[in-house]
Write an enzyme that holds these catalytic residues in place. Sequence first.
Site, short mmCIF file in Angstrom:
data_model
loop_
_atom_site.label_atom_id
_atom_site.label_comp_id
_atom_site.label_asym_id
_atom_site.label_seq_id
_atom_site.Cartn_x
_atom_site.Cartn_y
_atom_site.Cartn_z
N ALA A 1 -0.10 25.71 -21.86
CA ALA A 1 0.26 27.05 -22.34
C ALA A 1 0.69 28.02 -21.22
O ALA A 1 1.78 28.62 -21.30
CB ALA A 1 -0.90 27.61 -23.15
N ARG B 1 8.95 25.72 -28.15
CA ARG B 1 7.67 25.16 -28.60
C ARG B 1 6.93 26.30 -29.31
O ARG B 1 6.77 27.38 -28.76
CB ARG B 1 6.85 24.61 -27.42
CG ARG B 1 7.50 23.38 -26.79
CD ARG B 1 6.53 22.63 -25.89
NE ARG B 1 5.52 21.90 -26.64
CZ ARG B 1 4.44 21.34 -26.08
NH1 ARG B 1 4.24 21.45 -24.78
NH2 ARG B 1 3.58 20.69 -26.82
N ASP C 1 -4.11 26.76 -26.62
CA ASP C 1 -2.73 27.23 -26.66
C ASP C 1 -2.59 28.56 -27.39
O ASP C 1 -1.62 29.29 -27.20
CB ASP C 1 -1.84 26.19 -27.35
CG ASP C 1 -1.66 25.00 -26.43
OD1 ASP C 1 -2.59 24.19 -26.33
OD2 ASP C 1 -0.61 24.92 -25.78
N ASN D 1 -5.71 23.93 -30.04
CA ASN D 1 -5.58 23.16 -28.80
C ASN D 1 -5.07 21.77 -29.16
O ASN D 1 -4.88 21.45 -30.34
CB ASN D 1 -6.92 23.10 -28.06
CG ASN D 1 -6.76 22.59 -26.63
OD1 ASN D 1 -5.89 23.06 -25.90
ND2 ASN D 1 -7.56 21.62 -26.23
O1 MRU Z 1 1.30 19.70 -25.56
P1 MRU Z 1 0.72 20.26 -24.30
O2 MRU Z 1 0.48 19.21 -23.27
O3 MRU Z 1 1.52 21.43 -23.78
O4 MRU Z 1 -0.67 20.81 -24.77
C1 MRU Z 1 -1.50 21.45 -23.82
C2 MRU Z 1 -2.85 21.73 -24.30
O5 MRU Z 1 -3.20 21.55 -25.43
C3 MRU Z 1 -3.75 22.37 -23.30
O6 MRU Z 1 -5.07 22.00 -23.53
C4 MRU Z 1 -3.60 23.90 -23.44
O7 MRU Z 1 -2.25 24.26 -23.29
C5 MRU Z 1 -4.37 24.64 -22.49
S1 MRU Z 1 -3.62 24.59 -20.90
C6 MRU Z 1 -4.48 25.67 -19.95
#
Ligand code: MRU
Length: 379
Positions: A56, A97, A251, A261
């Site tokens: 995120a 996204r 997220d 998440n």
């Molecule tokens: O699909 P991604 O890899 O972008 O998903 C990321 C996550 O779910 C993380 O746990 C979340 O972004 C927290 S990052 C500090």
Amino acid sequence: MLINQKHYRSIWLHPDHPGVVQTFDQRKLPFEVEIVDIESPQQACDAIKDMLVRGAPLIGATGAFGLYLATLLPELGEAENKLQKLSDWKEKLLSTRPTAVNLQWALERVYNRMADCLDADEMSDTALKAVQSILDEEVAMSERIGMNGLELIREISRRKGGAPVNILTHCNAGWIACIDYGTATAPIYLAKEQGIPVHVWVDETRPRNQGARLTAWELGENGIPHHLIVDNAGGHLMQHGMVDMVIVGTDRTTRQGDVANKIGTYLKALAAFDNQIPFYIALPSSTIDWGIRDGIREIPIEERDEEEVLFSEGWDGARIHRIRVTGTATGAVNHGFDVTPARLITGLITERGVCPASEEGLLSLFPEKISTSPPGPLS
Ligand code: MRU
């Protein structure tokens, strides 16, 4: 954070070329550590969509840099309606996204600062300053999250008489997903620095294996004892007293403390709840969506290509290979995230402190948000 003992942030402006943003290609880690150039807003869109960058806070930072790169486009200098052109890029970057709210937060912040600028040069100076402040704030928030989460680990360590604290994490909420330190991992790094023994259970996190490929790599580079586990192992480990706490990232966190998440987080929360194991979310306030309450109904959940599930990637010692993991007659569904309701969460570790996962809890740390009530009913 360190790679081969050298300190890096996860994204930065090229020191000699103001039109070049640099980051790591996360699709190749941990097998190949490759720094790539992003030189246009379109490349920033592609990097976010294809998950060259992910996590995120880093998605937000890349989007912000993308909008800055849009201010450098030659056609912007000539355009009558510069702000409209930038607004179009903002929307394009935002559509890459949908789940992580940091993207919206970062884009709005950069865009709004440019509202009174007189020309393209002033716009790019202003945008770059806004991006740099986002990066610095994210780093500062991660550091504070580390300090606040450290106290939770310290308390468990005390109760265990100094035996290693076993922490389970899912996906990658580490340095590479943020700008530095990470969110879920920041308290772990600090605990190690302070001599508190810790051990991390790393969920592999299918389909893209962010745990196996990124979290395990980061922890290894930073000397943190850890083991990789398959995504379904956590409940078993919890039943057998092998997990002392869970810390994951998010997220998007709603005003009432519901948390989106990586897919699979909810199942870990259910298992932790059943076994009375503390389940914490580490989050910078850039991840809070103050405009919604009900995460299950209101958070947009990204659906990604079925190919990510039907195929898997691995390293044969020379290069990355992609192989099919099922028969050709099978299709797949690929939701990227799930929502853990606030009632399953022990606490939210923010840069301002740890609070219960509730509207009251969050507002006790962020009282300035009391007046920004969303339209939905209190639940
Ligand atoms: O699909 P991604 O890899 O972008 O998903 C990321 C996550 O779910 C993380 O746990 C979340 O972004 C927290 S990052 C500090």
